[in-house]
Motif scaffolding. Structure first.
Motif, PDB file in Angstrom:
ATOM      1  N   ALA A  64       1.039  -0.878   0.055  1.00  0.00           N
ATOM      2  CA  ALA A  64      -0.188  -0.047  -0.150  1.00  0.00           C
ATOM      3  C   ALA A  64       0.755   1.617   0.295  1.00  0.00           C
ATOM      4  O   ALA A  64       1.925   1.339   0.724  1.00  0.00           O
ATOM      5  N   THR A  65       0.380   2.531  -0.633  1.00  0.00           N
ATOM      6  CA  THR A  65       1.505   3.098  -0.922  1.00  0.00           C
ATOM      7  C   THR A  65       0.519   4.964  -0.763  1.00  0.00           C
ATOM      8  O   THR A  65      -0.597   4.444  -0.706  1.00  0.00           O
ATOM      9  N   ILE A  66       0.917   5.967   0.254  1.00  0.00           N
ATOM     10  CA  ILE A  66       0.948   6.959   0.387  1.00  0.00           C
ATOM     11  C   ILE A  66       1.279   7.616  -0.259  1.00  0.00           C
ATOM     12  O   ILE A  66       2.683   8.387   0.305  1.00  0.00           O
ATOM     13  N   ALA A  67       0.730   9.237  -1.290  1.00  0.00           N
ATOM     14  CA  ALA A  67       0.890  10.412  -1.020  1.00  0.00           C
ATOM     15  C   ALA A  67       1.113  10.828  -0.198  1.00  0.00           C
ATOM     16  O   ALA A  67      -0.466  12.228  -0.237  1.00  0.00           O
ATOM     17  N   TRP A  68       1.821  10.870  -0.088  1.00  0.00           N
ATOM     18  CA  TRP A  68       2.029  12.952   1.501  1.00  0.00           C
ATOM     19  C   TRP A  68       2.031  13.793   1.314  1.00  0.00           C
ATOM     20  O   TRP A  68       3.155  14.100   1.270  1.00  0.00           O
ATOM     21  N   PHE A  69       0.929  14.596   0.768  1.00  0.00           N
ATOM     22  CA  PHE A  69       1.175  16.335   0.534  1.00  0.00           C
ATOM     23  C   PHE A  69       1.109  17.132   2.027  1.00  0.00           C
ATOM     24  O   PHE A  69      -0.294  17.507   2.394  1.00  0.00           O
ATOM     25  N   GLY A  70       1.593  16.804   3.001  1.00  0.00           N
ATOM     26  CA  GLY A  70       0.816  17.495   4.217  1.00  0.00           C
ATOM     27  C   GLY A  70       2.372  18.615   4.948  1.00  0.00           C
ATOM     28  O   GLY A  70       2.071  18.957   6.083  1.00  0.00           O
ATOM     29  N   TYR A  71       2.886  19.141   3.636  1.00  0.00           N
ATOM     30  CA  TYR A  71       3.229  20.316   3.814  1.00  0.00           C
ATOM     31  C   TYR A  71       4.075  21.087   2.890  1.00  0.00           C
ATOM     32  O   TYR A  71       3.071  21.432   2.205  1.00  0.00           O
ATOM     33  N   ASP A  72       3.786  22.607   3.448  1.00  0.00           N
ATOM     34  CA  ASP A  72       4.190  23.897   2.869  1.00  0.00           C
ATOM     35  C   ASP A  72       5.113  23.715   1.925  1.00  0.00           C
ATOM     36  O   ASP A  72       6.361  23.848   2.577  1.00  0.00           O
ATOM     37  N   SER A  73       5.370  22.796   1.142  1.00  0.00           N
ATOM     38  CA  SER A  73       6.213  23.100  -0.273  1.00  0.00           C
ATOM     39  C   SER A  73       7.544  24.235  -0.553  1.00  0.00           C
ATOM     40  O   SER A  73       6.221  25.729  -0.193  1.00  0.00           O
ATOM     41  N   PRO A  74       8.653  24.204  -0.270  1.00  0.00           N
ATOM     42  CA  PRO A  74       8.511  25.857  -0.748  1.00  0.00           C
ATOM     43  C   PRO A  74       9.181  25.806  -2.308  1.00  0.00           C
ATOM     44  O   PRO A  74       8.788  25.286  -3.111  1.00  0.00           O
ATOM     45  N   ASN A  75       9.475  27.310  -2.374  1.00  0.00           N
ATOM     46  CA  ASN A  75       9.493  27.745  -4.037  1.00  0.00           C
ATOM     47  C   ASN A  75      10.977  27.752  -3.829  1.00  0.00           C
ATOM     48  O   ASN A  75      12.104  27.166  -3.472  1.00  0.00           O
ATOM     49  N   GLU A  76      11.213  28.474  -5.325  1.00  0.00           N
ATOM     50  CA  GLU A  76      13.349  28.983  -5.885  1.00  0.00           C
ATOM     51  C   GLU A  76      13.628  29.283  -4.609  1.00  0.00           C
ATOM     52  O   GLU A  76      14.665  29.353  -4.047  1.00  0.00           O
ATOM     53  N   ILE A  77      12.981  30.406  -3.744  1.00  0.00           N
ATOM     54  CA  ILE A  77      13.580  31.399  -2.694  1.00  0.00           C
ATOM     55  C   ILE A  77      13.565  30.627  -1.478  1.00  0.00           C
ATOM     56  O   ILE A  77      14.303  31.104  -1.140  1.00  0.00           O
ATOM     57  N   GLU A  78      12.416  30.039  -1.104  1.00  0.00           N
ATOM     58  CA  GLU A  78      12.581  29.411  -0.214  1.00  0.00           C
ATOM     59  C   GLU A  78      13.377  28.461   0.403  1.00  0.00           C
ATOM     60  O   GLU A  78      14.215  27.797   1.111  1.00  0.00           O
ATOM     61  N   GLU A  79      13.996  27.401  -0.614  1.00  0.00           N
ATOM     62  CA  GLU A  79      14.410  26.245  -1.025  1.00  0.00           C
ATOM     63  C   GLU A  79      15.599  26.575   0.064  1.00  0.00           C
ATOM     64  O   GLU A  79      16.465  25.254   0.518  1.00  0.00           O
ATOM     65  N   PRO A  80      16.448  27.618  -0.750  1.00  0.00           N
ATOM     66  CA  PRO A  80      17.672  27.693   0.703  1.00  0.00           C
ATOM     67  C   PRO A  80      17.762  27.187   1.792  1.00  0.00           C
ATOM     68  O   PRO A  80      18.631  26.752   2.697  1.00  0.00           O
TER      69      PRO A  80
END
Lengths: 563, 97
Positions: A343-359
């Motif tokens: 069984a597999t879960i697709a977990w989208f449980g957080y605010d993913s960063p954009n290019e500016i936030e990624e560092p």
């Protein structure tokens, strides 16, 4: 190694929080309450205007409706202001006091260790001297041993005092945290019986998902009432069984969908609904929160979690959003088809960063706390299933921070990083990852992947500049093309889990890390089924990628390549 | 000052007062946007941070809707006052000869 308090088992970790910021927000809520109060008074005055014509009667009626309705928002603003300020005050007096003791406790712990060693040595010396030494030497050795034991006991006493203070402050903070949650829950939703309210308060105050599960199962007669009154809480509370969460969240999604939301939320709702109605078998919406974060967060479970022997959790990375969950569902279904009991879960449980936030690490820290709770919940509800976390890009940074937050790896058995933006460089996190019993780690980086390399090299202060592929204890696997028997496996053409992903830089040809038919995805399937990748790195069918040029950007602070 | 003039001023004053209060509320409401209330994730716990964000988002949306409705009340009053010639009808309920 993180120390824990002797009596209550509290971890000696800094309690996060910014009471100054909390107070500012409390003031902002108070200002809203005040201005709404003024507005209500003014609108209420309009109901006293003279006149009997149709227009003025309509205006008076509308004014009365608005004035009455404002009471709810005023009460909510006052509640939020009060709860947040009380928590800020408690945080200042308790959590910050506990935080201030951390250095002292670590010093006292080191002092006790040293004093204990000295006392042991002095004791052995006294024992040895008593057998063969002169009386004067024996007396001196005994005196030294007694002094050393006294010093050790004093050090132990000092440490015990500090722990006692720490536990007292920590406990006060814990109580304040639970009280804030209970007060917020009490100020929303329909009235409940006292028993149901009591259960909700206990659920919110539970320190672990395991405790949540035990409380939930112990009160079957109250479950329906609590779930109906607070579906947003129960639908997302880790430790609640997933069939319950799935049913509640589907109803919440349907209700929201009926309002025809627009914009990004509309896209998110449409994508989730499309997945939920794609079957049979239909996935379960085991988390759904349109308001807790800047982005909608959600998790879909594909396959039967209850009977699964292996549960996989897919964690997306930079610029991911629920609107794109469909292709992750494709990966989940393909993964489940690799063998029985998956069984597999697709977990989208957080605010993913954009290019500016990624560092930075801010998004990873928030995401890791949420993923940690989710994984602990998964382990509590399905303790016997093997768990694999498959994380892409910044999702692997987030997952590493979560899994490495405890020495037991949160019950995760396999951690697979693809196109990683780098693991956190925190030595404690890395130590936990490398030494956790039962945890095996795997990583791959396509030679065509530009953004993963950029991410590792541009993280602020090298915060997530650790290269997973060369980290001791990590098994590296290929993603540059290969063969499974006679079947050709495609290389991954860029950074994307599903598409190119190097934009605006060019991508090559092939399939994303998590697309059926790529070497990367084949290896992930094999790792889950057998514990080992299915192909050899740089084996037959492997292609050279643009970013593998050996002299590329040697000035970078971190070598982003395989060595 | 005639009754109609007094009525006109009552309507415009009420409408102006409402719009002023609406503006203040909208300004203050603009402050409660974002997702960093300072709660953070103490002891790796996320529940309070997320619940606070949910509630402030909900409050922000509700205040927007309510101030829009209040502004419509002000607009209704302004519209009545603008129809100056009809004020006698609004005040007395009777058509003037």
């Amino acid at each position: 190694m993180t120390l824990t308090s002797p009596n209550r088992g509290y971890p000696l970790e800094r309690l996060e929080g910014n009471p100054g910021s909390m107070s500012w927000w409390s003031g902002a809520f108070s200002r809203v309450a005040g201005s709404l109060g003024d507005l209500r008074t003014t609108v209420q005055s309009a109901t006293d205007l003279d006149g009997v014509g149709a227009s003025i009667r309509s205006a008076r009626s509308k004014a009365q409706e608005v004035a009455s309705g404002l009471a709810a928002e005023i009460a909510e603003a006052e509640l939020l202001a009060g709860v947040l300020q009380r928590y800020a005050d408690a945080f200042s007096s308790s959590a910050e006091a506990a935080n201030r003791l951390i250095d002292d406790i670590e010093s006292a712990h080191a002092a006790l260790s040293s004093a204990s060693a000295t006392a042991n040595e002095a004791g052995l010396n006294a024992l040895w001297t008593s057998r063969s030494g002169e009386p004067a030497d024996v007396r001196r050795a005994n005196d030294e041993a007694q002094d050393a034991v006294a010093a050790r006991d004093a050090a132990a006493s000092d440490l015990a005092d500090l722990w006692e203070q720490f536990e007292s402050h920590y406990s006060a903070w814990d109580t304040a945290y639970d009280a804030a949650l209970a007060e917020l829950a009490g100020g929303a939703g329909p009235a409940m019986t006292s028993q149901a309210q009591n259960l909700l308060d206990q659920l919110l105050a539970a320190d672990t998902p395991q405790a949540v599960l035990e409380l939930w199962l112990a009160h079957p007669e109250l479950q329906d009432e609590v779930a109906r009154a607070h579906p947003d809480i129960i639908g997302n509370l880790d430790g609640i069984p997933y069939d319950v969460r799935g049913r509640i969240n589907r109803e919440r999604l349907e209700a929201l969908r009926a309002t025809n939301p627009g914009g990004a939320l509309g896209d998110d709702v449409a994508a989730l609904w499309e997945e939920l109605t794609d079957g049979p078998p239909f996935p379960l919406l085991i988390s759904f929160d349109p308001d807790g974060s800047a982005q909608t967060t959600a998790a879909l479970a594909y396959g039967d979690l209850a009977s699964a022997t292996d549960i996989n959790v897919l964690v997306p990375g930079m610029n991911s959003s629920v609107a794109g969950i469909g292709e992750w569902g494709d990966s989940a279904r393909a993964l489940n088809n690799a063998g029985p009991g998956l069984a597999t879960i697709a977990w989208f449980g957080y605010d993913s960063p954009n290019e500016i936030e990624e560092p930075g690490m801010d998004r990873a820290r928030d995401g890791a706390a949420a993923l940690r709770s989710f994984l602990l919940g998964l382990d509590a509800v399905h303790p016997t299933a093997e768990k694999a976390v498959i994380a892409h890009s910044y999702g692997s940074t987030t997952a590493a921070l979560a899994i490495g937050s405890r020495p037991d790896a949160l019950g995760v058995d396999q951690f697979i990083a693809v196109g990683s933006a780098g693991f956190p460089s925190d030595p404690q996190v890395l130590s936990n990852l490398q030494n956790a019993d039962g945890l095996r780690m795997y990583a791959t980086l396509s030679e065509n992947d530009a953004w993963a390399r950029i991410g590792r090299d541009t993280s602020w202060g090298g915060a997530h500049g650790t290269v997973p592929e060369t980290l001791p204890g990590v098994t590296e696997f290929g993603s540059d093309g290969g063969y499974a028997g006679d079947q050709h496996l495609a290389p991954t053409p860029g950074h994307g889990a599903h598409e190119g992903g190097n934009g605006p830089l060019p991508s090559g040809d092939g399939e994303g890390y998590l697309v059926q038919g790529s070497e990367s995805f084949y290896n992930i399937q094999q790792i889950i089924l057998t514990g080992e990748p299915g192909t050899e790195i740089d084996g037959e069918g492997s292609e050279r990628g643009f970013w593998d040029l050996p002299d590329w950007l040697r000035w970078l602070p971190v070598d982003p390549y395989r060595t | 000052m005639s009754d109609v003039e007094i009525y006109y001023h009552a309507l415009t004053s009420a409408a102006d007062a409402i719009q002023t209060r609406v503006s203040s509320a909208v300004m203050d409401n603009a402050d409660i946007q974002g997702d960093d209330t300072g709660v953070e994730n103490p002891a790796h716990r996320v529940a309070l941070r997320l619940e606070m964000n949910r509630r402030l988002s909900g409050l922000n949306r509700a205040v927007l809707e309510r101030t829009t409705a209040a502004s419509e009340v002000g607009a209704l009053l302004t519209a009545i006052a603008t129809r100056y010639s009809d004020l006698d009808v609004e005040l007395t309920g009777q058509e003037q000869p």
